[in-house]
Motif scaffolding. Structure first.
Motif, PDB file in Angstrom:
ATOM      1  N   TYR A 181       0.841  -1.203   0.000  1.00  0.00           N
ATOM      2  CA  TYR A 181       0.000   0.000   0.000  1.00  0.00           C
ATOM      3  C   TYR A 181       0.875   1.251   0.000  1.00  0.00           C
ATOM      4  O   TYR A 181       0.553   2.244  -0.670  1.00  0.00           O
ATOM      5  N   THR A 182       1.984   1.200   0.719  1.00  0.00           N
ATOM      6  CA  THR A 182       2.909   2.328   0.740  1.00  0.00           C
ATOM      7  C   THR A 182       3.520   2.569  -0.642  1.00  0.00           C
ATOM      8  O   THR A 182       3.718   3.708  -1.061  1.00  0.00           O
ATOM      9  N   LEU A 183       3.790   1.481  -1.361  1.00  0.00           N
ATOM     10  CA  LEU A 183       4.402   1.598  -2.680  1.00  0.00           C
ATOM     11  C   LEU A 183       3.430   2.090  -3.747  1.00  0.00           C
ATOM     12  O   LEU A 183       3.747   2.997  -4.520  1.00  0.00           O
ATOM     13  N   ALA A 184       2.225   1.496  -3.786  1.00  0.00           N
ATOM     14  CA  ALA A 184       1.320   1.798  -4.904  1.00  0.00           C
ATOM     15  C   ALA A 184      -0.155   1.781  -4.519  1.00  0.00           C
ATOM     16  O   ALA A 184      -1.017   1.554  -5.376  1.00  0.00           O
ATOM     17  N   GLY A 185      -0.461   2.012  -3.269  1.00  0.00           N
ATOM     18  CA  GLY A 185      -1.853   2.114  -2.854  1.00  0.00           C
ATOM     19  C   GLY A 185      -2.622   0.812  -2.982  1.00  0.00           C
ATOM     20  O   GLY A 185      -2.045  -0.281  -2.954  1.00  0.00           O
TER      21      GLY A 185
END
Length: 218
Positions: A181-185
């Motif tokens: 989620y931190t990388l690409a939601g």
């Protein structure tokens, strides 16, 4: 036959639903971008090929350990999938291309990392499963030892181990969700799950060993 067919049917249903759900998210987040809708299908397609190739790495070796031979196939499949997904991502969506969903921006490279995290999570969960079900490790040995003192202690220890066994998979999944989620939601989470299930072919082969040996011994 019923055990293996039922398990495979259940996994196939999950596989199909996950790929379609990822494609639906792509159609919502990236309107008019056909490449993003094709990406989860491409991951599944290339991993089918790597799973087939991985079966040729299943060899008993000197140890004559069947599960060890199956794990060789899984490791080979995971490594081949990892190697194949890099050029695949570059070809389908572009590694350096920037995408934006709501207030979050990410690149194709970030989605590749999400796919890698999915593969890592699959490997870790298989390792945890082996630890809690293998006869060479503490959990199964402790349940066997508790059986020597009666039914009650066997039930207590079995229940304790079953509760303990849920902790590590839950932590692994939570860390995977947060990192992707931190990388690409939300779409990053979907890509990670797609890559996890892309190894279904080899995972079914691993899981089918149990029912096959049950029937052979029974």
């Amino acid at each position: 036959v019923g055990d293996c067919a039922g398990m495979a049917a259940d996994l196939f249903e999950t596989y199909a639903v996950t790929v379609v759900a990822t494609m639906v998210l792509a159609s919502i987040f990236f309107t008019g971008n056909q490449s993003m809708m094709v990406y989860p299908l491409a991951i599944g397609g290339v991993c089918i090929l790597t799973s087939i190739i991985g079966t040729f790495f299943v060899r008993l070796g000197r140890s004559k350990n069947i599960m060890g031979a199956l794990y060789k196939g899984f490791v080979a499949t995971a490594i081949l999938s990892l190697a194949a997904m890099y050029p695949l991502t570059d070809h389908v969506i572009g590694l350096e291309k920037v995408y934006k969903v709501a207030s979050q921006s990410f690149t194709g490279n970030d989605l590749f990392y999400c796919a890698v995290i999915g593969l890592i999570i699959t490997g870790l969960i298989i390792w945890v499963t082996e630890y809690y079900t293998g006869t060479d490790y503490r959990p199964v040995k402790s349940v066997a030892q508790s059986s020597t003192t009666g039914h009650g202690t066997n039930v207590i220890q079995g229940l304790a181990i079953s509760m303990e066994a849920t902790a590590l998979p839950a932590l692994i999944i939570v860390v995977g969700i947060i990192s992707t989620y931190t990388l690409a939601g939300l779409f990053g989470i979907a890509i990670a799950v797609t890559s996890m299930l892309a190894l279904t072919g080899m995972v079914v082969a691993l899981d089918a060993y149990g029912p096959v040996t049950d029937n052979a011994g029974g």
